[in-house]
Design a protein around this motif. Sequence first.
Motif, short mmCIF file in Angstrom:
data_model
loop_
_atom_site.label_atom_id
_atom_site.label_comp_id
_atom_site.label_asym_id
_atom_site.label_seq_id
_atom_site.Cartn_x
_atom_site.Cartn_y
_atom_site.Cartn_z
N MET A 1 1.02 -1.36 -0.53
CA MET A 1 -0.02 0.01 -0.18
C MET A 1 0.99 0.96 0.28
N ILE A 2 1.34 1.81 -1.18
CA ILE A 2 2.56 2.70 -1.32
C ILE A 2 1.88 3.93 -2.56
N PRO A 3 1.39 4.92 -1.41
CA PRO A 3 1.29 5.70 -2.71
C PRO A 3 1.97 6.13 -3.99
N THR A 4 1.30 6.56 -4.80
CA THR A 4 2.29 6.45 -6.17
C THR A 4 1.93 8.17 -6.74
N LYS A 5 1.18 8.72 -6.56
CA LYS A 5 0.71 10.20 -6.62
C LYS A 5 0.18 10.70 -5.27
N ALA A 6 0.61 12.27 -5.50
CA ALA A 6 0.37 13.26 -4.43
C ALA A 6 -0.34 14.28 -4.81
N PHE A 7 -0.65 14.72 -4.09
CA PHE A 7 -1.06 16.23 -4.32
C PHE A 7 -1.57 17.26 -3.42
N MET A 8 -1.59 18.65 -3.58
CA MET A 8 -1.52 19.70 -1.95
C MET A 8 -2.86 20.55 -2.26
N VAL A 9 -3.08 20.66 -1.04
CA VAL A 9 -4.28 21.54 -1.24
C VAL A 9 -4.86 22.01 0.35
N LYS A 10 -4.76 23.44 0.02
CA LYS A 10 -5.46 24.09 1.30
C LYS A 10 -6.63 25.05 1.37
N GLY A 11 -7.29 25.34 2.63
CA GLY A 11 -7.99 25.65 2.40
C GLY A 11 -8.30 26.69 3.90
N ALA A 12 -9.64 26.89 3.68
CA ALA A 12 -10.07 27.47 5.27
C ALA A 12 -12.10 27.90 5.33
N GLY A 13 -12.39 28.13 6.65
CA GLY A 13 -13.65 28.09 6.92
C GLY A 13 -13.92 29.12 8.16
N VAL A 14 -15.08 29.04 7.87
CA VAL A 14 -15.01 30.38 9.47
C VAL A 14 -16.89 29.40 9.46
N HIS A 15 -17.35 29.48 10.83
CA HIS A 15 -18.85 29.14 10.60
C HIS A 15 -18.50 30.16 12.62
N CYS A 47 7.15 8.22 -5.70
CA CYS A 47 5.40 9.34 -5.83
C CYS A 47 5.91 10.56 -6.80
N GLU A 48 5.10 10.57 -7.74
CA GLU A 48 4.82 12.31 -8.70
C GLU A 48 4.15 12.77 -7.20
N ILE A 49 4.11 14.18 -7.46
CA ILE A 49 3.65 15.05 -6.93
C ILE A 49 2.22 15.91 -8.13
N VAL A 50 1.41 15.63 -7.92
CA VAL A 50 0.78 16.30 -9.21
C VAL A 50 0.19 17.47 -9.09
N ASN A 51 -1.41 17.54 -9.58
CA ASN A 51 -2.23 18.37 -9.46
C ASN A 51 -3.50 18.12 -9.28
N LYS A 52 -4.25 18.44 -8.29
CA LYS A 52 -5.20 18.54 -7.87
C LYS A 52 -6.03 17.84 -8.74
N GLU A 53 -6.51 18.25 -10.08
CA GLU A 53 -6.86 18.27 -11.03
C GLU A 53 -7.18 16.32 -11.20
N GLU A 54 -6.06 16.48 -11.38
CA GLU A 54 -5.11 15.36 -12.10
C GLU A 54 -5.67 13.89 -11.48
N CYS A 55 -6.15 14.12 -9.80
CA CYS A 55 -5.76 12.57 -8.81
C CYS A 55 -7.29 12.75 -8.33
N LEU A 56 -8.01 13.65 -8.24
CA LEU A 56 -9.40 13.90 -7.08
C LEU A 56 -9.99 12.56 -8.03
N PRO A 57 -10.25 13.09 -8.86
CA PRO A 57 -11.72 12.12 -9.49
C PRO A 57 -11.43 10.56 -9.32
N GLU A 58 -10.45 9.68 -9.02
CA GLU A 58 -9.33 9.34 -8.67
C GLU A 58 -10.14 8.53 -7.24
#
Length: 182
Positions: A1-15, A47-58
Amino acid sequence: MIPTKAFMVKGAGVHKDKLASFELALRDAGIEKHNLVTVSSILPPNCEIVNKEECLPELKPGAIVHCVLARNQTNEPHRLMAAAIGTAIPVAAKEQYGYISEHHSFGEDEVTAGEYAEDLAATMLATTLGIEFNVESAWHEREQVYKASGHIFDSLHICQCAKGDKDGKWTTVVAAMVFVIP
């Protein structure tokens, strides 16, 4: 169970609720539909660092998804906070592991917190590879030493900053390196 891809994200929320502000930060980052399991600081070999859009659908909703997560929260009005992920990638990335660091701070802007996380990851990798450097030198000086050594290919970071809500609602910031396991 070793990742072959990774992506970076960030976000903020207020509640008004602490947990709901975290959920909104995850939504802003685009990873709210997954059961996140935090792991420590190793970027696997090959492990390749890719764009979020490439992997998120997976990644299917409800899936258990491993990530390195930086998270910070406050309900203090106008308090500056950051959550950052730094990464250091070795030249021999197909055989050698790299490092990921998470950093959560108050009072630091996006550049300062992001570079600190990047520096932390690069320093951990440099010490593993036996690269000699002056720990007291500035990050940009050490960065040049690391890259000139021929062992560290690249380092990068992602950072989310926010100020606490003026009305005292909970504000959450997140940054994450999300792994994709085939």
